[in-house]
Design an enzyme around this catalytic site. Structure first.
Site, PDB file in Angstrom:
ATOM      1  N   HIS A  76      10.254  -2.548   5.605  1.00  0.00           N
ATOM      2  CA  HIS A  76      11.445  -4.290   6.368  1.00  0.00           C
ATOM      3  C   HIS A  76      11.102  -4.882   4.987  1.00  0.00           C
ATOM      4  O   HIS A  76      12.279  -6.190   4.910  1.00  0.00           O
ATOM      5  CB  HIS A  76       9.637  -4.093   7.473  1.00  0.00           C
ATOM      6  CG  HIS A  76       9.157  -4.015   8.710  1.00  0.00           C
ATOM      7  ND1 HIS A  76      10.639  -3.723   8.806  1.00  0.00           N
ATOM      8  CD2 HIS A  76       8.785  -3.389   8.918  1.00  0.00           C
ATOM      9  CE1 HIS A  76      10.219  -3.500  11.050  1.00  0.00           C
ATOM     10  NE2 HIS A  76       9.373  -2.860  10.477  1.00  0.00           N
ATOM     11  N   HIS A  97       6.461   2.262   5.304  1.00  0.00           N
ATOM     12  CA  HIS A  97       6.790   1.637   7.017  1.00  0.00           C
ATOM     13  C   HIS A  97       7.045  -0.006   6.715  1.00  0.00           C
ATOM     14  O   HIS A  97       7.913  -0.615   6.934  1.00  0.00           O
ATOM     15  CB  HIS A  97       6.356   2.027   8.173  1.00  0.00           C
ATOM     16  CG  HIS A  97       6.549   1.612   9.535  1.00  0.00           C
ATOM     17  ND1 HIS A  97       7.253   2.102   9.907  1.00  0.00           N
ATOM     18  CD2 HIS A  97       7.029   0.409   9.963  1.00  0.00           C
ATOM     19  CE1 HIS A  97       8.221   1.221  11.171  1.00  0.00           C
ATOM     20  NE2 HIS A  97       7.169  -0.288  10.802  1.00  0.00           N
ATOM     21  N   GLU A  98       5.680  -0.578   6.543  1.00  0.00           N
ATOM     22  CA  GLU A  98       6.061  -1.774   6.003  1.00  0.00           C
ATOM     23  C   GLU A  98       6.609  -2.476   5.110  1.00  0.00           C
ATOM     24  O   GLU A  98       7.584  -3.513   5.417  1.00  0.00           O
ATOM     25  CB  GLU A  98       4.782  -2.273   6.594  1.00  0.00           C
ATOM     26  CG  GLU A  98       3.595  -2.298   6.961  1.00  0.00           C
ATOM     27  CD  GLU A  98       4.412  -2.745   8.899  1.00  0.00           C
ATOM     28  OE1 GLU A  98       5.289  -3.872   8.512  1.00  0.00           O
ATOM     29  OE2 GLU A  98       4.633  -2.417   9.838  1.00  0.00           O
ATOM     30  N   HIS A 145      13.528  -4.808   3.484  1.00  0.00           N
ATOM     31  CA  HIS A 145      15.158  -5.566   4.271  1.00  0.00           C
ATOM     32  C   HIS A 145      15.033  -6.668   3.733  1.00  0.00           C
ATOM     33  O   HIS A 145      16.386  -7.131   4.110  1.00  0.00           O
ATOM     34  CB  HIS A 145      14.614  -5.317   5.083  1.00  0.00           C
ATOM     35  CG  HIS A 145      15.845  -5.814   6.331  1.00  0.00           C
ATOM     36  ND1 HIS A 145      15.728  -4.766   8.249  1.00  0.00           N
ATOM     37  CD2 HIS A 145      17.174  -5.342   6.037  1.00  0.00           C
ATOM     38  CE1 HIS A 145      17.147  -4.980   8.482  1.00  0.00           C
ATOM     39  NE2 HIS A 145      18.110  -5.316   7.410  1.00  0.00           N
TER      40      HIS A 145
END
Length: 585
Positions: free
Chosen positions: A371, A367-368, A374
């Site tokens: 980020h 999940h992290e 991105h």
């Protein structure tokens, strides 16, 4: 003229942004309290500067005035116009358009809010403590000790012991009077500021310009009244007890998971994660690792600092920080490479084993890293809209999409092997893990709706009730489990600071991620063409493009309200073959 005012405005903004992002990270993550305190003071001073910069505001406004005829100075009119509009919105919601008296009042409220935000954020992560004598001796080993006290710094939700979880829940969520007053004052202050700058409430102010505001509660209502959702919410069946986190951990060493991410990014984007040795004084803790993100043809894309291991005074919450945003440097025509930090709180390796992750830890890591990528794969003209600096209800899409990759056997089989024997993680264990998440999936969505509604109520018009009374009422109305007396969960709701009135973003982002996964990746999660489309249509733009246009570009259609609801509810459909196989096993 237009060119000079734009240059001065943007230079000032870049300078503020550079120092603000670093100070914001240091105040949370630095191991030295003196550094954290200095960074906190810096954040407050920067916040005051931002709210008194009339020159910057007017310089940007001139870009769109009737007197500005030099729009040819904008190399990319759409991008520049959107960035300028975002700046104007930021300034106007800060009260910079008000007369001098009201503007001074707005600045005071902003400064006060910065103090309250910092106080609440710090307090929400602080452990509670209780005398050792109040805890059975055989359970004390599950908690940190401080002299004659036991410290409880989390909910211990992964503990297999019911009593450990109950003790942690009651102690960690026990009300703190000072923090309660801080939250009450914070909400009042936000409401006053919103009214001052012309909004009906802080919620109205926060939701302006987001992706789904006009349909937010319609979506919630459709989910809660959905026939399939009601049926799934009633499911009580449990999978085999052998589906325990400890059985998975030997297959999920940190090294293996990082290699898995490297394989995934290489397949999807042609990107590799390469370890670099940091310079002396470059990192804030000796166990921080530096990764260079390198594209097979484009070269170096940026840097990720991995602060993965637990240490004292470190926030328990996993998070991503932008240290330096990517942007095009106009004087050199070179791209300023982004720098980010990922913070987790993983166990240190032992003498006999590497760091072993539970499935939940592995999913959080993916999940992290969503980020981080991105930020790495974004190529925006201005750092104000780089990477995760986009609409809040879009920012979680890339990270939640990574969770789908983290639970797909075709991806996991690339790296998940027993750290001692080299045995591949069996496919049926992955299937059971995925199905076990669905068993409580409806309850989890209901919980997220409750959190989102509570967030909206807190940031609506003032209530003649305490935050705990509001929580109790909303929990009874929107959630199936009763309120536990003498607890104050809202005091641990740290998302009220960064996501105030926008907590619904998780549900909306999950719906978008679900649609992208099912339409674009479920057939082949390692498809390079789809990875390139994902980067081109969604990751590259940060906040420089309207979020719904990015979703349309990826899905090649405009999703309806029903699509969002169906995307969330369909996630709960059980695979009964897995249930039957598991019960027979």
């Amino acid at each position: 003229g237009c060119r000079s005012s734009r240059g001065g405005s943007m230079s000032l903004v870049r300078c503020i942004c550079f120092y603000c992002t670093q100070a914001d990270f240091v105040k949370v993550a630095h191991p030295d309290p003196a550094f954290r305190e200095a960074a906190e003071r810096t954040c407050i001073e920067i916040g005051t500067v931002v709210n008194t910069q009339l020159i910057t505001c007017f310089g940007i406004r001139n870009l769109f005035s009737d007197h500005c005829t030099d729009l040819k100075c904008l190399d990319c009119v759409c991008c520049c116009r959107r960035v300028a509009e975002l700046f104007m919105f930021d300034f106007e919601i800060s009260g910079i358009h008000l007369d001098e008296t009201l503007r001074k009042e707005a600045v005071k409220l902003h400064v006060k809010l910065l103090d309250l935000n910092n106080e609440f954020l710090a307090g929400s992560h602080m452990p509670n403590r209780i005398a050792k004598s109040a805890i059975p001796e055989h359970l004390q080993l599950h908690f940190a000790k401080e002299g004659s006290f036991i410290q409880v710094g989390g909910l211990h939700a992964d503990s297999p012991d019911d009593l450990v979880r109950e003790i942690a829940y009651r102690i960690y969520l026990y009300p703190n009077g000072d923090l309660m007053n801080c939250l009450e004052e914070l909400l009042k202050c936000r409401y006053k500021l919103a009214k001052l700058v012309g909004y009906e409430s802080y919620g109205h102010r926060a939701l302006k310009g987001t992706m789904f505001v006009h349909k937010l509660f319609d979506v919630f209502l459709l989910i809660r009244t959905s026939k399939d959702f009601k049926m799934m919410r009633g499911m009580k069946k449990k999978l085999n007890p052998r589906n325990a986190p400890s059985l998975y951990s030997p297959y999920l060493s940190l090294g293996a998971c990082m290699e898995g991410l490297n394989i995934l990014f290489s397949q999807l984007y042609g990107v590799s994660l390469m370890s670099e040795h940091p310079s002396l004084g470059e990192v804030w803790s000796e166990d921080v690792r530096k990764l260079a993100v390198v594209h097979e043809t484009e070269g170096l894309l940026g840097y990720i600092y991995c602060d993965f291991f637990h240490r004292a005074d470190k926030p328990h919450q996993d998070c991503h920080f932008t240290i330096r945003g990517g942007r095009l440097c106009q004087d050199t025509n070179q791209y300023q490479l982004p720098v980010v930090v990922l913070m987790l709180s993983l166990p240190h390796p032992s003498k006999s084993a590497p760091t072993l992750l539970t499935p939940g830890m592995m999913e959080n890591l993916f999940h992290e890293m969503g980020h981080a990528m991105h930020s790495m794969l974004g190529r925006t003209r201005y750092q104000h809209v780089t990477g995760t600096r986009c609409a809040t209800d879009f920012a979680e899409v890339p990270s939640i999409l990574m969770e789908y990759f983290a639970t797909d056997y075709r991806v996991i089989s690339q790296f998940a092997r027993h750290y001692q024997t080299g045995q591949l993680l069996p496919e049926n264990m992955i299937n059971r893990l995925c199905e076990s998440k669905k068993v409580c999936g409806a309850a989890d969505i209901q919980l997220q709706i409750f959190y989102a509604v509570l967030d909206q109520i807190y940031h609506g018009k003032p209530q003649n009730s305490s935050t705990t009374e509001i929580l109790k009422e909303m929990q009874q109305k929107f959630y199936g489990l009763p309120y536990t007396p003498n607890t104050a969960w809202q005091l641990r709701f740290s998302h009220l600071i960064g996501y105030g009135a926008k907590y619904y973003s998780y549900l909306m982002s999950r719906a978008v991620a679900s649609m992208v996964w099912k339409q674009c990746f479920v057939q082949d999660p390692l498809n390079r063409d789809m990875g390139e489309r994902y980067r081109r249509e969604m990751l590259a733009h940060g906040g420089a493009k309207e979020p719904m246009l990015m979703v349309e570009g990826m899905l090649q259609r405009r999703p309806t309200m029903k699509d969002f609801v169906d995307a969330l509810v369909s996630e709960l459909n059980p695979n009964f073959e897995t249930f039957i196989h598991d019960s027979e096993s």
